[in-house]
Design a protein around this motif. Structure first.
Motif, PDB file in Angstrom:
ATOM      1  N   ALA A 218       0.753  -1.281   0.053  1.00 39.71           N
ATOM      2  CA  ALA A 218       0.087   0.050   0.114  1.00 39.71           C
ATOM      3  C   ALA A 218       0.876   1.204   0.059  1.00 39.71           C
ATOM      4  CB  ALA A 218      -0.913   0.079   1.139  1.00 39.71           C
ATOM      5  N   VAL A 219       0.143   2.382  -0.442  1.00 39.53           N
ATOM      6  CA  VAL A 219       0.794   3.506  -0.259  1.00 39.53           C
ATOM      7  C   VAL A 219       0.133   4.534   0.844  1.00 39.53           C
ATOM      8  CG1 VAL A 219       1.638   3.589  -2.794  1.00 39.53           C
ATOM      9  CG2 VAL A 219      -0.593   4.483  -2.016  1.00 39.53           C
ATOM     10  N   THR A 220       0.873   5.497   1.439  1.00 41.03           N
ATOM     11  CA  THR A 220       0.223   6.130   2.480  1.00 41.03           C
ATOM     12  C   THR A 220      -0.293   7.548   1.887  1.00 41.03           C
ATOM     13  OG1 THR A 220       2.535   7.339   2.885  1.00 41.03           O
ATOM     14  CG2 THR A 220       2.063   5.288   3.959  1.00 41.03           C
ATOM     15  N   THR A 221      -0.257   8.055   0.706  1.00 38.26           N
ATOM     16  CA  THR A 221      -1.029   9.003   0.152  1.00 38.26           C
ATOM     17  C   THR A 221      -2.705   8.790   0.278  1.00 38.26           C
ATOM     18  OG1 THR A 221      -0.697   8.063  -1.992  1.00 38.26           O
ATOM     19  CG2 THR A 221       0.659  10.122  -1.073  1.00 38.26           C
ATOM     20  N   ARG A 222      -3.313   9.831   0.225  1.00 40.05           N
ATOM     21  CA  ARG A 222      -4.824   9.578   0.229  1.00 40.05           C
ATOM     22  C   ARG A 222      -5.323   8.813  -0.765  1.00 40.05           C
ATOM     23  NH1 ARG A 222      -7.971  14.712   2.184  1.00 40.05           N
ATOM     24  NH2 ARG A 222      -6.374  14.328   3.960  1.00 40.05           N
ATOM     25  N   GLU A 223      -4.683   9.105  -2.072  1.00 38.71           N
ATOM     26  CA  GLU A 223      -5.316   8.101  -3.110  1.00 38.71           C
ATOM     27  C   GLU A 223      -4.139   7.359  -3.725  1.00 38.71           C
ATOM     28  OE1 GLU A 223      -6.999  11.147  -5.618  1.00 38.71           O
ATOM     29  OE2 GLU A 223      -8.771  11.390  -4.460  1.00 38.71           O
ATOM     30  N   ARG A 224      -4.318   6.743  -4.506  1.00 38.72           N
ATOM     31  CA  ARG A 224      -3.400   5.727  -5.309  1.00 38.72           C
ATOM     32  C   ARG A 224      -2.451   6.812  -6.075  1.00 38.72           C
ATOM     33  NH1 ARG A 224      -5.421  -0.119  -7.128  1.00 38.72           N
ATOM     34  NH2 ARG A 224      -7.015  -0.184  -5.511  1.00 38.72           N
ATOM     35  N   LEU A 225      -1.142   6.430  -6.337  1.00 39.37           N
ATOM     36  CA  LEU A 225      -0.356   7.394  -6.955  1.00 39.37           C
ATOM     37  C   LEU A 225      -0.250   6.865  -8.573  1.00 39.37           C
ATOM     38  CD1 LEU A 225       2.699   7.017  -4.597  1.00 39.37           C
ATOM     39  CD2 LEU A 225       1.202   9.080  -4.971  1.00 39.37           C
ATOM     40  N   GLY A 226      -0.114   7.948  -9.236  1.00 37.37           N
ATOM     41  CA  GLY A 226      -0.027   7.456 -10.708  1.00 37.37           C
ATOM     42  C   GLY A 226       1.016   6.774 -11.290  1.00 37.37           C
ATOM     43  N   VAL A 227       2.280   6.631 -10.405  1.00 40.47           N
ATOM     44  CA  VAL A 227       3.368   5.982 -10.900  1.00 40.47           C
ATOM     45  C   VAL A 227       3.125   4.440 -10.335  1.00 40.47           C
ATOM     46  CG1 VAL A 227       5.100   7.917 -10.948  1.00 40.47           C
ATOM     47  CG2 VAL A 227       4.511   6.573  -8.642  1.00 40.47           C
ATOM     48  N   LEU A 228       2.432   4.279  -9.523  1.00 46.24           N
ATOM     49  CA  LEU A 228       2.025   2.941  -8.714  1.00 46.24           C
ATOM     50  C   LEU A 228       0.556   2.710  -8.980  1.00 46.24           C
ATOM     51  CD1 LEU A 228       4.373   3.094  -5.679  1.00 46.24           C
ATOM     52  CD2 LEU A 228       4.682   1.628  -7.940  1.00 46.24           C
ATOM     53  N   PRO A 229      -0.144   2.704  -9.983  1.00 46.50           N
ATOM     54  CA  PRO A 229      -1.527   2.567  -9.985  1.00 46.50           C
ATOM     55  C   PRO A 229      -2.264   1.312  -9.354  1.00 46.50           C
ATOM     56  CG  PRO A 229      -0.749   2.241 -12.135  1.00 46.50           C
ATOM     57  CD  PRO A 229       0.326   2.618 -11.475  1.00 46.50           C
TER      58      PRO A 229
END
Length: 318
Positions: A218-229
Motif C-alpha cells: 500500500a501507499v500512504t497518500t490519500r489516493e493511489r499514485l500515478g506511478v503505482l496505479p
C-alpha cells in the motif's frame, strides 16, 4: 500621528520594493538539514544550481545535518530577513516541535514560508516470505498478531515512524517500533527477515520491490499514485489515513513581501522545468508549487496533526 504611521508604512513599502529590484546582489545561502549525498542534499543542489543560473548569483548549499534539523532551523530563524539565508525544510521540521518541547523556535510562526516544492507518500512493504499479500490481508494479520509484530523505520520522527504510529492508532493494532540510523540499514534488516514491515521511502523501496526482495502492499497518500496505479492506498481500508513527506523553502521571519514574491516566482519557474519535474517524479515524489499562504497553512496543519496523534494515542514520538 496617522500621517506619521502612513509615512512609515510608505517608506517600508518603498524599501521592500527597492530590495526586491536589487535582489539578489550577492550569494544566497541555502541551508539543508542533511548530510551530503542524500535525497535532501541532492534536491537542494538541484534547485541551488537552477537558481544560480536565474539570479546570476551563486546559491551556496550549506549542509547542517546534526540534531535532526534543529540547528539548521535555528540558524535560519535567527538570520537577517533579507532573503540571503533560506532553509530547505522537510517534514522533520514540523515534527520536531512534537519531539522536542524545548525547541528554540516555532516551526511555523518563526519563519517566512515561500513555497512547498514536493510531496511524497511512503510505501508499506514486507518481506516476500511474509503471509500478507494484500492490504486487507495485512490489516487482518496485524490485528491477529497485535502486540507481537515489529515495524522498522529510518529513525525516530521519520516519515516511516509517523506512518507506523498513525496505523497503530487508527487500526487499534499494537506494534513495536524499531528505529534505525537511516533507511539503508532498515531495508537490509527487513529483507533479512529481522522484523515484520516498514513504511519506507518510495524511491529506495521501489528498487527492492522490482528486484523481488520486498513486497509492496500500500501507499500512504490519500489516493493511489500515478506511478503505482496497482498499489492501493491505506486509506481505502482505513478512511482518513494519510502520511506524506514534503520539501519546501522557508526563510527567517519578517522577510519583505517583494523578496518573497521574487523567490516564489523563480522557485516555481525552476519547478516547471521538464528535467526538474522528471527528477522529482523519478524519485517517487510529486511537484507542488504552493503559494506562501498555502504553504503556511499546510505546515500548521501538519504540526497539528502529529501533535494531536501524540496526545490522543499516547504514542511516544521521542
Amino acid at each position: 500621528m496617522k500621517r506619521g504611521i502612513l509615512f512609515a508604512l510608505s517608506c517600508a513599502v518603498i524599501l521592500g520594493t527597492a530590495q526586491a529590484q536589487d535582489y539578489p546582489n550577492k550569494p544566497i545561502r541555502l541551508i539543508t538539514p542533511a548530510a551530503q549525498g542524500g535525497t535532501t542534499d541532492l534536491l537542494a543542489r538541484l534547485f541551488g544550481a537552477k537558481l544560480s543560473e536565474i539570479f546570476k548569483q551563486q546559491v551556496i548549499v550549506d549542509n547542517r545535518a546534526s540534531a535532526s534539523g534543529v540547528i539548521a532551523g535555528d540558524m535560519t530563524a535567527k538570520a537577517p530577513p533579507d532573503g540571503y539565508t533560506l532553509l530547505l525544510a522537510y517534514h522533520q521540521h514540523t515534527i520536531n516541535a512534537v519531539l522536542n518541547p524545548n525547541l528554540p523556535y516555532h516551526p511555523v510562526n518563526d519563519f517566512t514560508p515561500i513555497t512547498q516544492l514536493t510531496r511524497a507518500g511512503f510505501l508499506l512493504v514486507v518481506n516476500p516470505s511474509s503471509p500478507p499479500r494484500t492490504l486487507q490481508e495485512f490489516i487482518a494479520w496485524t490485528k491477529s498478531r497485535s502486540g507481537e509484530l515489529n515495524y522498522g523505520s529510518a529513525g525516530l520522527g521519520s516519515g516511516g515512524h509517523l506512518a507506523g504510529e498513525l496505523y497503530n492508532h487508527m487500526s487499534g493494532v499494537k506494534a513495536q517500533h524499531i528505529p534505525y540510523k537511516g533507511s539503508g540499514p532498515a531495508m537490509v534488516d527487513l529483507m533479512g527477515g529481522r522484523y515484520d514491515y516498514n513504511f519506507a521511502g518510495l524511491q529506495g523501496a521501489q528498487v527492492q520491490v522490482r528486484a523481488g526482495k520486498l513486497r509492496a502492499l500500500a501507499v500512504t497518500t490519500r489516493e493511489r499514485l500515478g506511478v503505482l496505479p496497482d498499489i492501493p492506498a491505506v486509506a481505502e481500508a482505513l478512511p482518513g489515513y494519510e502520511v506524506v513527506g514534503w520539501y519546501g523553502v522557508i526563510g527567517p521571519p519578517g522577510m519583505p513581501e517583494p523578496v518573497v514574491a521574487r523567490l516564489h516566482e523563480e522557485l516555481l519557474r525552476v519547478l516547471a522545468q521538464p528535467d526538474v519535474r522528471e527528477r522529482i517524479v523519478n524519485d517517487g515524489s510529486e511537484p507542488v508549487g504552493s503559494s506562501p499562504r498555502e504553504f503556511r497553512d499546510f505546515m500548521a496543519a501538519d504540526l497539528a496533526k502529529w501533535a494531536q496523534l501524540a496526545k490522543e494515542s499516547g504514542a511516544k514520538l521521542d
